[in-house]
Scaffold this active site. Sequence first.
Site, PDB file in Angstrom:
ATOM      1  N   ASN A   7      28.281  22.938  15.141  1.00  0.00           N
ATOM      2  CA  ASN A   7      28.303  21.498  15.610  1.00  0.00           C
ATOM      3  C   ASN A   7      29.078  21.270  16.980  1.00  0.00           C
ATOM      4  OD1 ASN A   7      29.379  18.976  16.233  1.00  0.00           O
ATOM      5  ND2 ASN A   7      28.474  18.348  14.237  1.00  0.00           N
ATOM      6  N   ASP A   9      29.318  18.821  19.156  1.00  0.00           N
ATOM      7  CA  ASP A   9      30.108  17.414  19.606  1.00  0.00           C
ATOM      8  C   ASP A   9      31.418  17.535  20.129  1.00  0.00           C
ATOM      9  OD1 ASP A   9      27.570  16.441  18.290  1.00  0.00           O
ATOM     10  OD2 ASP A   9      28.499  15.780  16.652  1.00  0.00           O
ATOM     11  N   HIS A  10      32.081  18.382  19.658  1.00  0.00           N
ATOM     12  CA  HIS A  10      33.690  18.325  19.859  1.00  0.00           C
ATOM     13  C   HIS A  10      33.623  18.916  21.418  1.00  0.00           C
ATOM     14  CE1 HIS A  10      34.020  17.721  15.556  1.00  0.00           C
ATOM     15  NE2 HIS A  10      33.319  18.794  15.517  1.00  0.00           N
ATOM     16  N   ARG A  18      37.534  13.097  30.252  1.00  0.00           N
ATOM     17  CA  ARG A  18      37.603  12.643  31.688  1.00  0.00           C
ATOM     18  C   ARG A  18      36.439  12.125  32.262  1.00  0.00           C
ATOM     19  NH1 ARG A  18      41.779  15.644  34.305  1.00  0.00           N
ATOM     20  NH2 ARG A  18      43.582  15.433  32.889  1.00  0.00           N
ATOM     21  N   HIS A  43      25.398  15.191  17.034  1.00  0.00           N
ATOM     22  CA  HIS A  43      25.324  13.875  16.687  1.00  0.00           C
ATOM     23  C   HIS A  43      25.379  13.057  17.850  1.00  0.00           C
ATOM     24  CE1 HIS A  43      27.372  10.717  13.821  1.00  0.00           C
ATOM     25  NE2 HIS A  43      26.241  10.351  14.301  1.00  0.00           N
ATOM     26  N   ARG A  45      25.761   9.567  18.804  1.00  0.00           N
ATOM     27  CA  ARG A  45      26.069   8.254  18.046  1.00  0.00           C
ATOM     28  C   ARG A  45      25.419   7.085  18.976  1.00  0.00           C
ATOM     29  NH1 ARG A  45      30.515   8.014  14.626  1.00  0.00           N
ATOM     30  NH2 ARG A  45      31.199  10.046  14.264  1.00  0.00           N
ATOM     31  N   ARG A  49      29.801   8.412  22.193  1.00  0.00           N
ATOM     32  CA  ARG A  49      31.035   8.552  22.652  1.00  0.00           C
ATOM     33  C   ARG A  49      31.049  10.042  23.049  1.00  0.00           C
ATOM     34  NH1 ARG A  49      33.824   8.388  16.754  1.00  0.00           N
ATOM     35  NH2 ARG A  49      33.038   6.220  16.868  1.00  0.00           N
ATOM     36  N   GLU A  70      21.782  15.010  14.439  1.00  0.00           N
ATOM     37  CA  GLU A  70      22.599  14.279  13.373  1.00  0.00           C
ATOM     38  C   GLU A  70      22.476  12.766  13.961  1.00  0.00           C
ATOM     39  OE1 GLU A  70      26.881  14.144  12.068  1.00  0.00           O
ATOM     40  OE2 GLU A  70      26.419  16.275  12.200  1.00  0.00           O
ATOM     41  N   THR A 101      32.695  11.732  10.811  1.00  0.00           N
ATOM     42  CA  THR A 101      31.821  11.088   9.771  1.00  0.00           C
ATOM     43  C   THR A 101      32.698  11.274   8.758  1.00  0.00           C
ATOM     44  OG1 THR A 101      30.064  11.991  10.794  1.00  0.00           O
ATOM     45  CG2 THR A 101      29.640  11.294   8.642  1.00  0.00           C
ATOM     46  N   GLU A 151      22.685  18.007   2.731  1.00  0.00           N
ATOM     47  CA  GLU A 151      23.728  18.447   3.046  1.00  0.00           C
ATOM     48  C   GLU A 151      24.997  18.067   2.367  1.00  0.00           C
ATOM     49  OE1 GLU A 151      24.936  19.482   7.174  1.00  0.00           O
ATOM     50  OE2 GLU A 151      26.983  18.814   6.838  1.00  0.00           O
ATOM     51  N   HIS A 207      31.628  19.811   6.605  1.00  0.00           N
ATOM     52  CA  HIS A 207      32.629  19.010   7.024  1.00  0.00           C
ATOM     53  C   HIS A 207      33.925  19.548   6.659  1.00  0.00           C
ATOM     54  CE1 HIS A 207      34.435  15.312   8.303  1.00  0.00           C
ATOM     55  NE2 HIS A 207      33.345  15.183   8.829  1.00  0.00           N
ATOM     56  N   GLY A 229      31.975  22.488  12.884  1.00  0.00           N
ATOM     57  CA  GLY A 229      32.092  22.196  14.342  1.00  0.00           C
ATOM     58  C   GLY A 229      33.365  22.215  14.590  1.00  0.00           C
ATOM     59  N   HIS A 230      34.626  21.330  13.959  1.00  0.00           N
ATOM     60  CA  HIS A 230      35.889  21.088  14.549  1.00  0.00           C
ATOM     61  C   HIS A 230      36.701  22.632  14.700  1.00  0.00           C
ATOM     62  CE1 HIS A 230      39.594  19.296  15.414  1.00  0.00           C
ATOM     63  NE2 HIS A 230      40.283  20.091  14.573  1.00  0.00           N
TER      64      HIS A 230
HETATM   65  N1  PXP Z   1      28.234  17.726   8.814  1.00  0.00           N
HETATM   66  C1  PXP Z   1      28.097  16.585   9.488  1.00  0.00           C
HETATM   67  C2  PXP Z   1      27.251  15.606   8.621  1.00  0.00           C
HETATM   68  C3  PXP Z   1      29.151  16.070  10.151  1.00  0.00           C
HETATM   69  O1  PXP Z   1      29.198  14.847  10.683  1.00  0.00           O
HETATM   70  C4  PXP Z   1      30.001  16.823  10.569  1.00  0.00           C
HETATM   71  C5  PXP Z   1      31.150  16.554  11.673  1.00  0.00           C
HETATM   72  O2  PXP Z   1      31.017  16.822  13.209  1.00  0.00           O
HETATM   73  C6  PXP Z   1      30.105  18.406  10.221  1.00  0.00           C
HETATM   74  C7  PXP Z   1      29.201  18.820   9.049  1.00  0.00           C
HETATM   75  C8  PXP Z   1      30.899  19.473  10.924  1.00  0.00           C
HETATM   76  O3  PXP Z   1      32.487  18.972  10.229  1.00  0.00           O
HETATM   77  P1  PXP Z   1      33.699  19.662  11.066  1.00  0.00           P
HETATM   78  O4  PXP Z   1      33.624  19.397  12.631  1.00  0.00           O
HETATM   79  O5  PXP Z   1      34.722  19.138  10.479  1.00  0.00           O
HETATM   80  O6  PXP Z   1      33.561  21.139  11.011  1.00  0.00           O
END
Ligand code: PXP
Length: 259
Positions: A7, A9-10, A18, A43, A45, A49, A70, A101, A151, A207, A229-230
Site C-alpha cells: 500500500n 498511500d503513505h 507540502r 486508496h 479517498r 487527502r 481501495e 481505515t 480481506e 492492517h 503499507g505503513h
Molecule cells: N488494508 C486496508 C483495507 C487498509 O485500509 C490499509 C491501510 O492503509 C491496509 C490494509 C494497510 O495497513 P497498514 O498501512 O497499517 O499496513
Amino acid sequence: MAALGVNIDHVATVRQARRGREPDPVVAAREAEAGGADGITVHLREDRRHINDEDLRRLRRIVRVPLNLEMAATDEMLEIARSVRPDFAMLVPEGRQEVTTEGGLDVAAQEERLKGFVARLKGAGIPTSVFVDPEENQLRAAQRIGAHTCEIHTGRYAHAGDSLYHPEAMDERGREVLEAAVGRELALIAAAGLVVQRLGMRFNAGHGLNEENVGAIAALPGLAELHIGHSIVSQAVFTGLREAVRRMKSAIAAGCRAD
Ligand code: PXP
C-alpha cells in the site's frame, strides 16, 4: 507463501504535507515492484487527502502487477473504477476524521445496497474484495453480496501486540496478559480465514502488520495475500523502498517456514 500487496498511500501522504510533487507514488510503485511486490494498493479517498485521480491514472499505466483500488462504495468511486479498471476493487468504510481505515466494513448492515454495487463492478469485469472484521456474520454477508475476496482486518491483533515490543515497560504479568490478548485475536483471524475459504472466497489479510507480527499471520492456512503499507514505508525511510519490500517478503517467508 502469501503474496504481498504494498500500500503506497503513505508516500502520497508525505507529498501532501507540502502539497508538492515529491515523493511521487508512481516512482514508489516502481520501486516496490523492483523489490518484489506482488501487487500495488492505493486508496482513493473522497477528500483526496493522499492519492489523487491523476496518481491513479498514472499508476494504471505503469503498474505491471495487479493494481488494487481501495474505495468507499459510492457512485463517484464506482464511475472511477469503471473508467480506470483496477484489477481489484476493495470496499472499505471511510470516515473523514480517521487517520487510517479504522475498522472493517459493516457488510451485514447494508447487504442489499452492496449486493447491487458488487454486481455493477462485476459487470465492468472488476472483482470485489471487502475489508471486514473477523466476524462470521460479516463473512456470510460478504458471500451473499457476491464478494470474490475477504480481506480480514488484522488491526486489533496488531495493536494488541504493540506494547510487547517495549518489554522494558512491562512486568511478567503484563506480558502474559498481552500475549493472551494477541493469541485471542490471532485465533479469531485464523477461524475467520477458514470460514472465508469454506464459503468459497479468497482469504486476504492486512492492517497494522510489521516485520515482527506478520509471521504468525503469514503462517495461517490458505492465506492468499497480505496488504501492508505503513510499516514498509516507514522502513523505506532508512533502507529505501526496494529493500523494505524485500525485508517484508523475507519476514513473510520466515513466518511460513516456522509454521
Ligand atoms: N488494508 C486496508 C483495507 C487498509 O485500509 C490499509 C491501510 O492503509 C491496509 C490494509 C494497510 O495497513 P497498514 O498501512 O497499517 O499496513
